[in-house]
Structure formats: structure tokens, C-alpha cells
Scaffold this active site. Sequence first.
Site, PDB file in Angstrom:
ATOM      1  CE  LYS A   9      -3.287   2.451   3.069  1.00 36.16           C
ATOM      2  NZ  LYS A   9      -3.581   3.409   2.042  1.00 36.16           N
ATOM      3  CD  GLU A 189       3.572   8.800  -4.200  1.00 36.52           C
ATOM      4  OE1 GLU A 189       3.047   8.288  -5.206  1.00 36.52           O
ATOM      5  OE2 GLU A 189       3.659  10.027  -4.003  1.00 36.52           O
ATOM      6  CG  HIS A 190       7.790   6.586  -3.892  1.00 35.23           C
ATOM      7  ND1 HIS A 190       6.979   5.812  -4.702  1.00 35.23           N
ATOM      8  CD2 HIS A 190       7.755   7.846  -4.405  1.00 35.23           C
ATOM      9  CE1 HIS A 190       6.483   6.563  -5.676  1.00 35.23           C
ATOM     10  NE2 HIS A 190       6.931   7.802  -5.507  1.00 35.23           N
ATOM     11  NE  ARG A 191       6.164   0.575   2.435  1.00 35.67           N
ATOM     12  CZ  ARG A 191       5.029   0.507   1.750  1.00 35.67           C
ATOM     13  NH1 ARG A 191       4.535   1.577   1.143  1.00 35.67           N
ATOM     14  NH2 ARG A 191       4.380  -0.638   1.659  1.00 35.67           N
ATOM     15  CG  LEU A 192      10.897   8.279   0.116  1.00 39.73           C
ATOM     16  CD1 LEU A 192      11.145   9.288  -1.009  1.00 39.73           C
ATOM     17  CD2 LEU A 192      12.219   7.765   0.681  1.00 39.73           C
TER      18      LEU A 192
END
Length: 212
Positions: A9, A189-192
Site C-alpha cells: 500500500k 509515498e515510496h516509503r519515504l
Amino acid sequence: MVDLFDIRKEYTQGRLDEQTAAKDPMTQFHAWFEAYRETLPVEPTIMTVASVDAEGQPWQRILLLKAYDEQGFVFFTNYESNKGQHFANNARASIHFFWIGQERQIQVQGIVTKMTRAEAESYFHSRPRESQLGAWASKQSRPLANRAELEANFAAVKEAYEGKDVPLPDYWGGYRLVPERVEFWQGGEHRLHDRIEYRRNGREWLQQRLNP
């Protein structure tokens, strides 16, 4: 092994940075808590409470937050329960909130202190009568033969206090977790992800961004 690699997700609900974060963690917590309440969650006060036993083994359980202020986070329980015994031996504890609808987490580490009996009395008598009786009926965390034994205990207590006020048990009361460290996590977003940490420094708080 059950492969869950494809469950993914993206977190896109918001951002958190040093400019928008409050200068102290309790102000920031209040802002996020009130925002979460507006989403009509099933139970906004749910939190995980972690303690450590005498062997150094961490334990976790779900409790309900009952109050908070600049001094810390308040919850109530049986002092003779597992967590009560842990706190008696090691007052260091942690609580954690996960508000997935807003993709937010808050973790708190600090020292647990007992509430006064007067504070415990005030909360205890605000509870439904059945919950008050349950505090007497349950010898929390101790072995129980079966469900019937628990229900029999409850029936006996209910009969004993029929027509009477239910008193606060000596072994039941509240704790306040006084925070020393608080971290706010906003999914990115993007695990940032955004992570802002507060550490107590005397009467002040030091704020620091952390890598996700």
C-alpha cells in the site's frame, strides 16, 4: 512460509515537517488526536501498552487511553495484573497509537507513575456499574478454570453489592505515563515516511527529524 510479499500500500494521506509540527509533543498529539476523532473511528483511544517483566521479556496489550495532559497519558487497570507487576519492578514503559485511516503512528517512551486514589475513585465511579463489579470479579492475569468460574464470581459480587455503591478495590487504579521521548510518524509515498522525534531536555523538548 505464507508469502505476503504482494500485499502493498502506498501512503499518501499527508506530510509532517519541522515547520508544521508543534514545538512540544503534547500539543502535537492533541492536534492529531482531535483530527482522528473527526473521522469517526470505532475507538479513538485504543493504544498498545508495552512493559518488561523481571526476565527482560517485553509484553504488549491493548488498553484505552482515558486522559492526557501536559504531564502525560493516563490509563487504568488492576495493579495485581501482569502489567501492574511489571511496572512495580520496572517503571519504564511504552505506548503506541496506530491510526491507519490517516496513516499515522505515535510512539511514546517514558516512566509510569501511579495516579492518586482520589483520581482513581473519580474515574472508577464514572464507569458503568457492571464494569465496576467486573473489577471485583476478575483476579486479572491469574489462572481461571473456565468461563463458568468467572461468571460465578461476577454473580457473587453482583449479589454482594445489590443496592449498594460499588467501592474502589484497593488493588485497582490508574497510571500516568510521563513521556521522555515521543515520535510522530506520517506515512509517505515510496516509503519515504516523515518521522519527527521529541526528546525531553529538562523542562524543554528537543525536536529532530529521523530517517524513515
